[in-house]
Design a protein around this motif. Structure first.
Motif, PDB file in Angstrom:
ATOM      1  N   ALA A   1      81.486 -44.141 -26.190  1.00 38.94           N
ATOM      2  CA  ALA A   1      81.152 -43.817 -24.798  1.00 38.94           C
ATOM      3  C   ALA A   1      80.874 -42.329 -24.633  1.00 38.94           C
ATOM      4  O   ALA A   1      79.933 -41.934 -23.908  1.00 38.94           O
ATOM      5  CB  ALA A   1      82.292 -44.251 -23.879  1.00 38.94           C
ATOM      6  N   GLU A   2      81.666 -41.484 -25.287  1.00 39.30           N
ATOM      7  CA  GLU A   2      81.416 -40.034 -25.255  1.00 39.30           C
ATOM      8  C   GLU A   2      80.086 -39.717 -25.936  1.00 39.30           C
ATOM      9  O   GLU A   2      79.293 -38.912 -25.436  1.00 39.30           O
ATOM     10  CB  GLU A   2      82.533 -39.287 -25.978  1.00 39.30           C
ATOM     11  CG  GLU A   2      83.850 -39.203 -25.249  1.00 39.30           C
ATOM     12  CD  GLU A   2      84.888 -38.467 -26.094  1.00 39.30           C
ATOM     13  OE1 GLU A   2      84.614 -37.342 -26.536  1.00 39.30           O
ATOM     14  OE2 GLU A   2      85.968 -39.035 -26.332  1.00 39.30           O
ATOM     15  N   ALA A   3      79.851 -40.321 -27.086  1.00 35.73           N
ATOM     16  CA  ALA A   3      78.641 -40.042 -27.861  1.00 35.73           C
ATOM     17  C   ALA A   3      77.381 -40.384 -27.074  1.00 35.73           C
ATOM     18  O   ALA A   3      76.368 -39.679 -27.159  1.00 35.73           O
ATOM     19  CB  ALA A   3      78.670 -40.815 -29.176  1.00 35.73           C
ATOM     20  N   GLU A   4      77.455 -41.456 -26.303  1.00 36.25           N
ATOM     21  CA  GLU A   4      76.271 -41.892 -25.539  1.00 36.25           C
ATOM     22  C   GLU A   4      75.807 -40.850 -24.527  1.00 36.25           C
ATOM     23  O   GLU A   4      74.631 -40.785 -24.183  1.00 36.25           O
ATOM     24  CB  GLU A   4      76.590 -43.217 -24.832  1.00 36.25           C
ATOM     25  CG  GLU A   4      76.626 -44.407 -25.795  1.00 36.25           C
ATOM     26  CD  GLU A   4      77.148 -45.676 -25.137  1.00 36.25           C
ATOM     27  OE1 GLU A   4      77.726 -45.569 -24.019  1.00 36.25           O
ATOM     28  OE2 GLU A   4      76.979 -46.758 -25.730  1.00 36.25           O
ATOM     29  N   LYS A   5      76.720 -40.000 -24.068  1.00 32.52           N
ATOM     30  CA  LYS A   5      76.387 -39.006 -23.039  1.00 32.52           C
ATOM     31  C   LYS A   5      75.881 -37.686 -23.618  1.00 32.52           C
ATOM     32  O   LYS A   5      75.464 -36.801 -22.869  1.00 32.52           O
ATOM     33  CB  LYS A   5      77.627 -38.724 -22.183  1.00 32.52           C
ATOM     34  CG  LYS A   5      78.160 -39.940 -21.439  1.00 32.52           C
ATOM     35  CD  LYS A   5      79.495 -39.603 -20.766  1.00 32.52           C
ATOM     36  CE  LYS A   5      80.127 -40.838 -20.154  1.00 32.52           C
ATOM     37  NZ  LYS A   5      81.509 -40.582 -19.682  1.00 32.52           N
ATOM     38  N   LEU A   6      75.920 -37.538 -24.923  1.00 37.42           N
ATOM     39  CA  LEU A   6      75.619 -36.244 -25.550  1.00 37.42           C
ATOM     40  C   LEU A   6      74.157 -36.123 -25.973  1.00 37.42           C
ATOM     41  O   LEU A   6      73.496 -37.123 -26.271  1.00 37.42           O
ATOM     42  CB  LEU A   6      76.509 -36.053 -26.786  1.00 37.42           C
ATOM     43  CG  LEU A   6      78.020 -35.999 -26.526  1.00 37.42           C
ATOM     44  CD1 LEU A   6      78.772 -35.975 -27.849  1.00 37.42           C
ATOM     45  CD2 LEU A   6      78.384 -34.778 -25.684  1.00 37.42           C
ATOM     46  N   ASP A   7      73.684 -34.858 -26.018  1.00 33.52           N
ATOM     47  CA  ASP A   7      72.372 -34.584 -26.617  1.00 33.52           C
ATOM     48  C   ASP A   7      72.426 -34.900 -28.103  1.00 33.52           C
ATOM     49  O   ASP A   7      73.460 -34.699 -28.755  1.00 33.52           O
ATOM     50  CB  ASP A   7      72.003 -33.104 -26.444  1.00 33.52           C
ATOM     51  CG  ASP A   7      71.721 -32.750 -24.993  1.00 33.52           C
ATOM     52  OD1 ASP A   7      71.360 -33.651 -24.219  1.00 33.52           O
ATOM     53  OD2 ASP A   7      71.877 -31.567 -24.647  1.00 33.52           O
ATOM     54  N   GLY A   8      71.320 -35.345 -28.652  1.00 34.14           N
ATOM     55  CA  GLY A   8      71.279 -35.663 -30.072  1.00 34.14           C
ATOM     56  C   GLY A   8      71.364 -34.421 -30.942  1.00 34.14           C
ATOM     57  O   GLY A   8      70.853 -33.354 -30.586  1.00 34.14           O
ATOM     58  N   PRO A   9      72.000 -34.520 -32.109  1.00 30.28           N
ATOM     59  CA  PRO A   9      72.103 -33.380 -33.027  1.00 30.28           C
ATOM     60  C   PRO A   9      70.800 -33.132 -33.779  1.00 30.28           C
ATOM     61  O   PRO A   9      69.929 -34.006 -33.840  1.00 30.28           O
ATOM     62  CB  PRO A   9      73.210 -33.811 -33.991  1.00 30.28           C
ATOM     63  CG  PRO A   9      73.123 -35.306 -34.007  1.00 30.28           C
ATOM     64  CD  PRO A   9      72.688 -35.711 -32.621  1.00 30.28           C
ATOM     65  N   GLY A  10      70.694 -31.939 -34.361  1.00 33.79           N
ATOM     66  CA  GLY A  10      69.529 -31.614 -35.178  1.00 33.79           C
ATOM     67  C   GLY A  10      69.855 -31.573 -36.659  1.00 33.79           C
ATOM     68  O   GLY A  10      69.096 -32.045 -37.494  1.00 33.79           O
ATOM     69  N   ALA A  11      71.013 -30.985 -37.000  1.00 30.18           N
ATOM     70  CA  ALA A  11      71.471 -30.922 -38.389  1.00 30.18           C
ATOM     71  C   ALA A  11      72.807 -31.633 -38.485  1.00 30.18           C
ATOM     72  O   ALA A  11      73.727 -31.358 -37.703  1.00 30.18           O
ATOM     73  CB  ALA A  11      71.609 -29.477 -38.857  1.00 30.18           C
ATOM     74  N   VAL A  12      72.922 -32.552 -39.433  1.00 31.00           N
ATOM     75  CA  VAL A  12      74.151 -33.315 -39.641  1.00 31.00           C
ATOM     76  C   VAL A  12      74.621 -33.074 -41.074  1.00 31.00           C
ATOM     77  O   VAL A  12      73.816 -33.105 -42.008  1.00 31.00           O
ATOM     78  CB  VAL A  12      73.910 -34.827 -39.427  1.00 31.00           C
ATOM     79  CG1 VAL A  12      75.201 -35.617 -39.659  1.00 31.00           C
ATOM     80  CG2 VAL A  12      73.347 -35.089 -38.038  1.00 31.00           C
ATOM     81  N   VAL A  13      75.926 -32.822 -41.231  1.00 36.42           N
ATOM     82  CA  VAL A  13      76.512 -32.706 -42.563  1.00 36.42           C
ATOM     83  C   VAL A  13      77.607 -33.756 -42.684  1.00 36.42           C
ATOM     84  O   VAL A  13      78.602 -33.723 -41.947  1.00 36.42           O
ATOM     85  CB  VAL A  13      77.096 -31.306 -42.822  1.00 36.42           C
ATOM     86  CG1 VAL A  13      77.528 -31.191 -44.289  1.00 36.42           C
ATOM     87  CG2 VAL A  13      76.082 -30.217 -42.486  1.00 36.42           C
ATOM     88  N   ALA A  14      77.413 -34.714 -43.591  1.00 37.96           N
ATOM     89  CA  ALA A  14      78.397 -35.774 -43.820  1.00 37.96           C
ATOM     90  C   ALA A  14      79.293 -35.364 -44.980  1.00 37.96           C
ATOM     91  O   ALA A  14      78.820 -35.163 -46.100  1.00 37.96           O
ATOM     92  CB  ALA A  14      77.695 -37.095 -44.119  1.00 37.96           C
TER      93      ALA A  14
END
Length: 309
Positions: A197-210
């Motif tokens: 639910a929190e994630a749905e409200k956020l702007d999408g990321p540009g760089a992701v590090v897993a």
């Protein structure tokens, strides 16, 4: 007593100090560099938890430096004469190099952290338009260990992340990362994304590090963390993801999910290679572009292919 490989035949000697290190490609990477430069050097594997033994070995006049891996990245700090800004800020040392005091000529043992450079350069060497891909956008770190701290540092210090999301199955680990990064001066605008639910409200990321091992989520906390990641990767903006896990295969579940959702996937061997080349910059005194970069990529790719057979 730890069995120390012989260095009698070498002009200079380094070590890979850690435990366990049986799967490490570090000695192979560095040997490729030294052979390419015509140097009679080698990095010898020292699979050990004996710090005193290591501190004795580095007194050798032929010693040029060491890769320091788990469980020694923090324990080594108190034995060093100084740290670079990266080593100090991250609070962990993965690289030891030698300098001489200009006044006394005494040998100094200096620590740095090239993991952060490996993460940074994995993106910049593989993404042709950082402005469109990840600059001035949120960054996302998956995990809560040492690699996650290095990722936060790289995103904040060099990659122009506007804020940093952290997704992890364990809230206490996330709290520790945020508190530690804040205490070290690079923890601003960090957000633990704890629910879909929190994630749905956020702007999408540009760089992701897993920064987590390759596994299928089983517990409720693991399943929630994976669902949060998938929610963020499904946003309209598609950037680049660095999958730090590369053993036994660099093509992980997270890499597959990311590719299907339209992301540019950067394999963890890229971070391995660029952090290693940065180490050799300290050890050989040559700029990274003077090192046999293409050959290193070929050798590491061949080693990975061989391990799949």
């Amino acid at each position: 007593m730890v069995q120390t490989p012989s260095s009698d035949h070498l002009d200079r000697v380094g070590y890979l100090f850690g435990h366990p290190i049986v799967h490490s490609m570090s000695p192979l990477l560095h040997q490729t560099v030294y052979d390419g430069l015509g140097l009679n050097w080698a990095q010898l594997p020292l699979d050990s938890t004996d710090m005193d033994h290591f501190l004795t070995l580095i007194q050798d006049p032929k010693f040029y430096g060491a890769s320091v891996t788990m469980p020694h990245k923090v324990a080594i700090l108190k034995h060093l004469d100084s740290l670079t800004p990266e080593g100090r800020d991250v609070g962990a040392c993965n690289t030891l190099f030698v300098r001489n005091d200009p006044t006394t000529n005494r040998r100094l043992y200096v620590g740095t952290n090239t993991d952060v450079v490996g993460i940074r350069d994995a993106f910049y060497q593989n993404i042709s338009d950082p402005d469109a891909c990840f600059h001035d956008r949120p960054g996302l770190v998956v995990g809560g260990g040492g690699a996650a701290r290095s990722a936060v540092y790289a995103l904040r210090k060099w990659m122009r992340a506007s804020k940093i999301y952290i997704v992890n199955r364990d809230k206490s680990e996330v709290d520790a990362v945020i508190q530690e990064c804040a205490a070290r001066g690079f923890g601003d605008h960090m957000l633990h994304v704890a629910t879909v639910a929190e994630a749905e409200k956020l702007d999408g990321p540009g760089a992701v590090v897993a920064c987590v091992p390759n596994f299928s989520p089983k517990t409720p906390a693991e399943k929630e963390a994976r669902a949060i990641l998938e929610c963020l990767l499904a946003k309209d903006h598609k950037g680049a993801i660095l999958e730090m896990c590369y053993h036994p295969t660099p093509w992980t579940e997270i890499a597959n999910i990311s590719q299907k959702l339209g992301w540019n996937v950067i394999l963890g061997t890229e971070a391995l290679i660029w952090q290693g080349l940065e180490q050799d910059r300290y050890w050989t005194g040559k700029d990274v572009h003077e090192l046999p970069i293409k050959k290193v990529h070929q050798v590491i790719a061949a080693k990975l292919s061989e391990s799949k057979i």
